[in-house]
Enzyme design. Sequence first.
Site, mmCIF file in Angstrom:
data_model
loop_
_atom_site.group_PDB
_atom_site.id
_atom_site.type_symbol
_atom_site.label_atom_id
_atom_site.label_comp_id
_atom_site.label_asym_id
_atom_site.label_seq_id
_atom_site.Cartn_x
_atom_site.Cartn_y
_atom_site.Cartn_z
ATOM 1 N N ASP A 47 40.846 32.508 40.356
ATOM 2 C CA ASP A 47 40.123 33.168 41.121
ATOM 3 C C ASP A 47 38.824 33.743 40.561
ATOM 4 O OD1 ASP A 47 40.032 35.017 43.685
ATOM 5 O OD2 ASP A 47 40.073 36.484 42.118
ATOM 6 N N GLU A 105 37.462 28.694 41.808
ATOM 7 C CA GLU A 105 36.615 29.592 42.697
ATOM 8 C C GLU A 105 35.129 29.870 42.131
ATOM 9 O OE1 GLU A 105 36.420 33.409 45.816
ATOM 10 O OE2 GLU A 105 37.167 33.380 43.695
#
Length: 648
Positions: free
Chosen positions: A322, A375
Amino acid sequence: MTDQTVEKSTSENLAMLTDFDTGLFRSGTHYHIYNKLGSHAAEVNGRKGTYFAVWAPNARYVSVVGDFNGWNRDNSPLTARPDHSGIWEGFLPEPQKGAYYKYFIRSLSGYEVEKADPYAVHWETPPHTASVVWDLDFEWSDETWMEQRKATNALKKPISVYEVHLGSWRRKDEEEGRFLTYRELATELPEYCQYMGFTHVELLPVMEHPFYGSWGYQVTGYFAPSSRYGTPQDFMFLINALHQAGIGVILDWVPSHFPTDEHGLGYFDGTHLYEHADPRQGFHPDWKSNIFNFGRNEVRTFLISNAVYWLEKFHIDALRVDAVASMLYLDYSRNEGEWIPNRHGGRENLEAIDFLKTFNEVVHRYFPDVFTVAEESTAWPGVTHPTSEGGLGFDMKWMMGWMHDTLSYFEKDPVYRSYHQGQLTFSLVYAFSEKFTLPLSHDEVVYGKHSLIDKMPGDEWRKFANLRLLYGYMFGHPGAKLLFMGADFAQRHEWRHDFSLDWNENLHPSHNGIQKLLKDLNALYQQNPALYDKNFSPDGFEWIDNQDATNSVLSWVRKGNTEKDELIFIAHFTPNVRSNYRIGVPRPGYYREIFNTDDLKYGGTNLLNIDLIESYPIPKHGKIHSAPLTLPPLGLIVLKYERPFDWW
């Protein structure tokens, strides 16, 4: 000494630290340190109990407090190792599996605090914050899956990901909307994913987190699956069930930041141990959270061993990292004067870059059959390039530009789309610069952004036709696919983490048509090598025509390893019917329509090309032959070569 006094550890016990362990830990290269730090069952002088070890180099006194000693700070002190590792350790015969505990720490400066165990594998259910003495014993039965995983390269296979938040996928409405447990999910989620044809489930962070509304992205218990849904073994049971159903498991992993809760990692031993002391480096302005000090060896060991832990102990198949962009840039979300340049005066976070490279190298060294996904929302070069070539070493990257451009295009009234066709075609300019996943993720259906169906313009019929077209376009575009739960049946409401998905909507034909469409798209994906053989190569894609903005039509070819695998996609982005629309075709002969988003079974108008489609020697789009087609309104069709003219 009381019965609860910590006894001196012996190196003969495998659970206990050795000088070799602490040497690796201090060098940042102990990638299995979770086997030693934390709490582990041990036996000393014939007595069974628990060995505790915690890193707190700036502490003057450390003890174990828990339900077994009345949370008394004086009864169970630990001893600092003499090797200057900063680790405090000791053996206690009393605490057994299931005991609640924390570490009481008194720092050199006099600061006192009770901290949960950073390496605990099980935690109390929030809002309670104690760690729990536990083991990871489990009898796996996913051998077939694991052997198959070793034999195949996932990137050369279809990758269709169902992104799931465990607390809100389904709930027990008859029991005041309580969460499903891991074991209850194991009876429903694998079956549903198998039915729908998804290849993988991606779980929003399951690591223990104090604030449920963070969706798991504010982690305190990095080594513990959230006890909201059960024990570590219960989570293993869910993974085992998914594997038995042929479904891979991707975990969201958050090494970028952590919350400031007192029981967590922040200011752990009276100093900024895991995070930078200077808020210009150590505090994230967007999330009000602490940023890891990636330049500190012990912190790197903590994080990289955590990644290895989930892959080894829980048989996880992939990690999605993330907020990578927030790690790469020192000035991320900061104004001038709010960040500290690197040693060269630049904005790149050199320690974080090195950490990410090492993370990918270690993961692929120990687990060559798993993959990692970033990401990353900027144009950072080489995210999915090998570290040996200067890249970060990820296997895939979320294609954020595609997501934003595509949704922006689809939100426009078709009257205006002819002026914005470049929003759809631009992604193919850079589509093969990295290995991409196309995400329609949870971030796009919250905070007033509307659900996917509600983003679509027009009346009820046009909304659903647009959504069918969006999904068809997505599956025709190169790259892996990811769809967040609820979008699989066109949930109208934005995602709400405190409630179950609105599964009752799927009883309506329009919503059920979306589900049927997605199920068939997954089947189309898996049954046609042209959609995955060269998913990440420019050899697998060719435009037929990307210039017909007047009619808002795009046409292209997806290619496999053989010509017979080729598929032709024609996408029409207006609500008009276009008859006798001619496109150039790769070869003369007959073509068959194998998919049409306007099919009646999906809720369309059933404007299909039913008969074999014959090509003619009429040049078009740089091809010698072309074929006339009927293009349905707001529809996408897929053609496959059937046979040459002289077949019989």
